[in-house]
Motif scaffolding. Sequence first.
Motif, PDB file in Angstrom:
ATOM      1  N   LEU A 228      -8.723 -15.742  -5.225  1.00 33.42           N
ATOM      2  CA  LEU A 228      -7.537 -15.723  -6.094  1.00 33.42           C
ATOM      3  C   LEU A 228      -6.621 -16.887  -5.737  1.00 33.42           C
ATOM      4  CD1 LEU A 228      -6.810 -11.931  -5.587  1.00 33.42           C
ATOM      5  CD2 LEU A 228      -7.849 -12.938  -7.616  1.00 33.42           C
ATOM      6  N   ALA A 229      -7.199 -17.863  -5.064  1.00 36.69           N
ATOM      7  CA  ALA A 229      -6.430 -18.880  -4.349  1.00 36.69           C
ATOM      8  C   ALA A 229      -5.155 -19.309  -5.063  1.00 36.69           C
ATOM      9  CB  ALA A 229      -7.297 -20.084  -4.084  1.00 36.69           C
ATOM     10  N   ASN A 230      -5.282 -19.767  -6.271  1.00 31.98           N
ATOM     11  CA  ASN A 230      -4.117 -20.319  -6.934  1.00 31.98           C
ATOM     12  C   ASN A 230      -3.119 -19.258  -7.364  1.00 31.98           C
ATOM     13  OD1 ASN A 230      -4.671 -23.066  -6.840  1.00 31.98           O
ATOM     14  ND2 ASN A 230      -6.149 -22.893  -8.497  1.00 31.98           N
ATOM     15  N   GLY A 231      -3.596 -18.030  -7.526  1.00 30.27           N
ATOM     16  CA  GLY A 231      -2.735 -17.000  -8.084  1.00 30.27           C
ATOM     17  C   GLY A 231      -2.133 -16.050  -7.069  1.00 30.27           C
ATOM     18  N   LEU A 232      -2.732 -15.952  -5.890  1.00 27.69           N
ATOM     19  CA  LEU A 232      -2.266 -14.976  -4.899  1.00 27.69           C
ATOM     20  C   LEU A 232      -0.788 -15.220  -4.561  1.00 27.69           C
ATOM     21  CD1 LEU A 232      -3.214 -12.644  -3.029  1.00 27.69           C
ATOM     22  CD2 LEU A 232      -3.561 -14.362  -1.256  1.00 27.69           C
ATOM     23  N   SER A 233       0.052 -14.236  -4.840  1.00 25.77           N
ATOM     24  CA  SER A 233       1.491 -14.432  -4.643  1.00 25.77           C
ATOM     25  C   SER A 233       2.067 -13.513  -3.574  1.00 25.77           C
ATOM     26  CB  SER A 233       2.242 -14.235  -5.951  1.00 25.77           C
ATOM     27  OG  SER A 233       1.962 -12.952  -6.481  1.00 25.77           O
ATOM     28  N   ALA A 234       1.360 -12.476  -3.193  1.00 29.58           N
ATOM     29  CA  ALA A 234       1.835 -11.611  -2.112  1.00 29.58           C
ATOM     30  C   ALA A 234       0.654 -10.935  -1.437  1.00 29.58           C
ATOM     31  CB  ALA A 234       2.806 -10.550  -2.640  1.00 29.58           C
ATOM     32  N   PHE A 235       0.738 -10.829  -0.123  1.00 29.75           N
ATOM     33  CA  PHE A 235      -0.254 -10.071   0.635  1.00 29.75           C
ATOM     34  C   PHE A 235       0.503  -9.394   1.762  1.00 29.75           C
ATOM     35  CE2 PHE A 235      -3.592  -8.857   3.415  1.00 29.75           C
ATOM     36  CZ  PHE A 235      -4.742  -8.743   2.644  1.00 29.75           C
ATOM     37  N   GLU A 236       0.942  -8.180   1.495  1.00 32.99           N
ATOM     38  CA  GLU A 236       1.766  -7.433   2.434  1.00 32.99           C
ATOM     39  C   GLU A 236       0.916  -6.382   3.115  1.00 32.99           C
ATOM     40  OE1 GLU A 236       4.832  -9.655   1.893  1.00 32.99           O
ATOM     41  OE2 GLU A 236       5.431  -7.710   2.734  1.00 32.99           O
ATOM     42  N   ALA A 237       0.997  -6.332   4.434  1.00 37.19           N
ATOM     43  CA  ALA A 237       0.231  -5.332   5.177  1.00 37.19           C
ATOM     44  C   ALA A 237       1.161  -4.222   5.664  1.00 37.19           C
ATOM     45  CB  ALA A 237      -0.446  -5.989   6.373  1.00 37.19           C
ATOM     46  N   LEU A 238       0.677  -3.003   5.580  1.00 36.61           N
ATOM     47  CA  LEU A 238       1.426  -1.852   6.097  1.00 36.61           C
ATOM     48  C   LEU A 238       0.534  -1.146   7.112  1.00 36.61           C
ATOM     49  CD1 LEU A 238       2.448  -0.393   2.580  1.00 36.61           C
ATOM     50  CD2 LEU A 238       3.634  -2.176   3.879  1.00 36.61           C
ATOM     51  N   TRP A 239       1.016  -1.019   8.318  1.00 39.08           N
ATOM     52  CA  TRP A 239       0.270  -0.232   9.303  1.00 39.08           C
ATOM     53  C   TRP A 239       0.375   1.255   8.908  1.00 39.08           C
ATOM     54  CZ3 TRP A 239       0.302  -5.093  10.251  1.00 39.08           C
ATOM     55  CH2 TRP A 239      -0.389  -5.659  11.320  1.00 39.08           C
ATOM     56  N   ASN A 240      -0.550   2.063   9.395  1.00 42.57           N
ATOM     57  CA  ASN A 240      -0.486   3.492   9.073  1.00 42.57           C
ATOM     58  C   ASN A 240       0.852   4.103   9.456  1.00 42.57           C
ATOM     59  OD1 ASN A 240      -0.810   6.478  10.081  1.00 42.57           O
ATOM     60  ND2 ASN A 240      -2.296   6.171   8.429  1.00 42.57           N
ATOM     61  N   ASN A 241       1.404   3.651  10.606  1.00 38.53           N
ATOM     62  CA  ASN A 241       2.688   4.242  11.034  1.00 38.53           C
ATOM     63  C   ASN A 241       3.812   3.974  10.030  1.00 38.53           C
ATOM     64  OD1 ASN A 241       3.352   1.537  11.665  1.00 38.53           O
ATOM     65  ND2 ASN A 241       2.665   1.800  13.797  1.00 38.53           N
ATOM     66  N   HIS A 242       3.678   2.942   9.224  1.00 39.47           N
ATOM     67  CA  HIS A 242       4.647   2.676   8.164  1.00 39.47           C
ATOM     68  C   HIS A 242       4.361   3.542   6.937  1.00 39.47           C
ATOM     69  CE1 HIS A 242       6.241   0.637   4.561  1.00 39.47           C
ATOM     70  NE2 HIS A 242       7.240   0.287   5.340  1.00 39.47           N
ATOM     71  N   TYR A 243       3.137   3.456   6.445  1.00 37.01           N
ATOM     72  CA  TYR A 243       2.813   4.131   5.178  1.00 37.01           C
ATOM     73  C   TYR A 243       2.944   5.646   5.298  1.00 37.01           C
ATOM     74  CZ  TYR A 243       0.639   5.003   0.691  1.00 37.01           C
ATOM     75  OH  TYR A 243       0.416   5.407  -0.603  1.00 37.01           O
ATOM     76  N   ALA A 244       2.458   6.199   6.414  1.00 39.59           N
ATOM     77  CA  ALA A 244       2.520   7.651   6.589  1.00 39.59           C
ATOM     78  C   ALA A 244       3.973   8.125   6.672  1.00 39.59           C
ATOM     79  CB  ALA A 244       1.750   8.056   7.854  1.00 39.59           C
ATOM     80  N   LEU A 245       4.798   7.355   7.367  1.00 41.60           N
ATOM     81  CA  LEU A 245       6.209   7.735   7.475  1.00 41.60           C
ATOM     82  C   LEU A 245       6.914   7.670   6.116  1.00 41.60           C
ATOM     83  CD1 LEU A 245       8.707   8.322   9.373  1.00 41.60           C
ATOM     84  CD2 LEU A 245       9.072   5.845   9.376  1.00 41.60           C
ATOM     85  N   MET A 246       6.657   6.590   5.389  1.00 42.28           N
ATOM     86  CA  MET A 246       7.373   6.370   4.126  1.00 42.28           C
ATOM     87  C   MET A 246       6.941   7.344   3.036  1.00 42.28           C
ATOM     88  SD  MET A 246       9.567   4.071   4.769  1.00 42.28           S
ATOM     89  CE  MET A 246      10.142   3.572   3.143  1.00 42.28           C
ATOM     90  N   THR A 247       5.757   7.919   3.184  1.00 38.83           N
ATOM     91  CA  THR A 247       5.276   8.838   2.146  1.00 38.83           C
ATOM     92  C   THR A 247       5.226  10.280   2.667  1.00 38.83           C
ATOM     93  OG1 THR A 247       2.993   8.357   2.796  1.00 38.83           O
ATOM     94  CG2 THR A 247       3.898   7.063   0.995  1.00 38.83           C
ATOM     95  N   ALA A 248       5.886  10.529   3.807  1.00 32.63           N
ATOM     96  CA  ALA A 248       5.948  11.900   4.320  1.00 32.63           C
ATOM     97  C   ALA A 248       6.758  12.754   3.359  1.00 32.63           C
ATOM     98  CB  ALA A 248       6.592  11.889   5.706  1.00 32.63           C
ATOM     99  N   GLU A 249       6.590  14.059   3.468  1.00 31.14           N
ATOM    100  CA  GLU A 249       7.203  14.954   2.481  1.00 31.14           C
ATOM    101  C   GLU A 249       8.718  14.818   2.380  1.00 31.14           C
ATOM    102  OE1 GLU A 249       6.283  19.183   2.363  1.00 31.14           O
ATOM    103  OE2 GLU A 249       4.169  18.583   2.274  1.00 31.14           O
ATOM    104  N   ARG A 250       9.383  14.583   3.527  1.00 30.11           N
ATOM    105  CA  ARG A 250      10.838  14.546   3.505  1.00 30.11           C
ATOM    106  C   ARG A 250      11.399  13.258   2.884  1.00 30.11           C
ATOM    107  NH1 ARG A 250       8.714  13.524   8.205  1.00 30.11           N
ATOM    108  NH2 ARG A 250       9.359  11.733   9.426  1.00 30.11           N
TER     109      ARG A 250
END
Lengths: 461, 461
Positions: B241-263
């Motif tokens: 996607l060389a010319n088009g790639l505009s974002a590549f954001e990585a989320l570790w599990n400790n981020h994603y799990a926290l942000m999508t926890a029930e509370r």
Amino acid sequence: MDTLINDIIDVVGKNGVLLGDDVRQRSVDWFTKASCQAKAIVRPQSTEQLSQIMKLCHAVNQPVVTHGGLTGVVHGAIATPDELVISLELMNQIEDIDAVGSTMQVQAGATLQRVQEAAEAIDMQFALDLGARGSCTIGGNIATNAGGIRVIRYGMMRQQVLGLEVVLSDGTVVSSMNTMLKNNAGYDLKQLFIGSEGTLGIVTRAVLRLHPQMPSEQTALVAVPSFQALTALLSLASKELANGLSAFEALWNNHYALMTAERTKHSPLLATDSPFYAIIETLGSDEEKDAEAFARVLEQALEAELITDAVLAQSSSQRQGIWEVREDIETLVHELDPMFSFDISLPIAHMDAYVTSLEEKLKAQWPETGQIVVFGHLGDGNLHIMISVRDAAAESRRQVEALVYGSLTQYRGSISAEHGVGLEKRDYLSLSRSFEEIALMQRLKHALDPKGLLNPGKILG
Amino acid sequence: MDTLINDIIDVVGKNGVLLGDDVRQRSVDWFTKASCQAKAIVRPQSTEQLSQIMKLCHAVNQPVVTHGGLTGVVHGAIATPDELVISLELMNQIEDIDAVGSTMQVQAGATLQRVQEAAEAIDMQFALDLGARGSCTIGGNIATNAGGIRVIRYGMMRQQVLGLEVVLSDGTVVSSMNTMLKNNAGYDLKQLFIGSEGTLGIVTRAVLRLHPQMPSEQTALVAVPSFQALTALLSLASKELANGLSAFEALWNNHYALMTAERTKHSPLLATDSPFYAIIETLGSDEEKDAEAFARVLEQALEAELITDAVLAQSSSQRQGIWEVREDIETLVHELDPMFSFDISLPIAHMDAYVTSLEEKLKAQWPETGQIVVFGHLGDGNLHIMISVRDAAAESRRQVEALVYGSLTQYRGSISAEHGVGLEKRDYLSLSRSFEEIALMQRLKHALDPKGLLNPGKILG
């Protein structure tokens, strides 16, 4: 031989210092081939050696002029008999290539072409490209913030440099060899040296940014019926090929017709009666899709009468053939000898009026001998203008300069888009920069080089 | 009320100066919401007014701290009771938009979002983008060389600035409002001020570069089984996607799990047991072809087991939903309170080892309370690391800082990728910069602000 030279020989060895005829044989000017007048040419083999040399020079107030590939065109490398030349020619190693991190670490004396080839060898690309690639050096590219033919896609040399090592006028080594894309830990010192033409420090090494190689290259030469069509074509290409557009070079008829005249070696790929021509190039990763998209844009341009004819390169030798017409500066120099060369930028909207008026004034003042050739990086707002009045006298040069720069200020244009200032454009700096800007430049110069030892008289008087 | 304040009121009027409670009500720190302690907040309405203010301050050695949108996170805007705050909030005009030249001229107090919207209104885009877009100002973006989510495609704020107007500490106005892509007429002075965090001059206006709008936006959230797969996915996306790639954001599990926890308010779009997640985005001009190419890359990644699951945004609200998880810093601050925030860069090859080791050390030192959340701009080598030990004490902070920065030097990483140094990271500057680099920074500071009046103590001690 003076004491300083002996002291320097102690540092670099006999082979590290050139004297007498070995100095005179060298040219300092790509156009005129003027001979080097420096006291000596000193060739350090390491940053540490250069640091010692500069400490010696600093102690006795010895001014120095740094030499790279000597392909500059603004008299930035001229040295007087009182000055020493520092040549980075023996510091030309490619020290490290990191495919994962997309970086390359090089010494300043490596040529641009070697750097490009080293990147290609690991399926990457180094994005700066310009006609002098075989001779110009990375250090020179950095010192002049070189531009070239892919600025529209990848930016100038400034954008290709991640880290820098510099020797200051007192011999201090400032090593700022950052390898990361983002580093906001304090002032970004490298920016100070990029484009400073050797007046603030001597670049010894750099970390360069690499980009993914783009296996698909689409190149076309097109004939364009008017300047309005040329800008509309640029807009169309920018929009439709946005991510892939890597070059958009415009050639005025006076350029294309001259370069493809019978006496020159380039045979015309298109009829020579079109007011304008453009070289359009895209880089991408999918040959088939890119070729399709490119052909579609050319079709659209034909239908909208933005172009009247086109040649699409079908092989790399055809691509070469298209670019040769643009890059063959030697033929231009020969045809226009003695030639005055300009490198201006101004808003695209004003370019046509500017060039037309310049041409009229030139013809009015030199009806017999006045000749103008215009081409350049349209997408960057950057034109190269070559003028001959068949007379190399200083007074003629000044009159031509007055014409070229005269109306540039009203468009808030620049006297130097990519070539720099050197000695040649120094007296015109105030046309593009305010009193306060020049005063701030002088303040920086004084802060970094209080004795004025580095490339004296260049950029600032 | 002292004489200086009266003199300043003569320049800007009563409405131009805030005192007492009007000052205390304002916060200077996005995380802690600490109250502003400055003597007064001065709000010039023009560059000319600011120039006069700085002349008055210079005459009596009055230090000043410049305020933009106050979304910085390194205590760069903190002001003592002896200092004056200069707020650019009344200088927020978009002065000119030039669709042909692809430039916009703005005052420093305009918010990033207003600039983005003004560009969109003429079918262009302003390429800098970050979560604080609604509050942060262009002046602040310039002073901190802001990064954000599109650096991989368009570069940092430095790459978006063509021209700059700055007021120096003595009130001198340096107007360098270049509108051209290329201008090598002398030193590129704007580079000095970009990223200098208000310590070298006060940015008042800028010429910004615009890019063609990219109507086609492809966004996906993917689950990634290992760090190795994450870097392989980045390579694949960069290449395909060389010319088009505009974002590549990585989320570790400790981020994603926290942000999508029930509370929290974000419902998980993917199962929360994957070690890593990535948000991938491309910008292009052809919706159909781009969607095809994007889907093909995701398929390839699935087949190669670089990803185990994916959600492809089918609408702009789905796209929003994907990005909200990444951009909702407030939830993070709430969940981790009191939180220590880091913004480091290091070579991608070392990231996994670095984070794993950091996590282990944290758990060893604070087995009960230690919590770490990691995410960031993987393509730029830039990670944001949020740590809580449920204790805000200075000693705890220092211990956590020792862990985070301890092993960073061995990877030649940076203590600040995009947030800057401010007060918070000042004591660690020498981990990322050499003695000679810091000495040169101090030399520049002294040359431009010899009295030390501009944002005292920030970056350099």
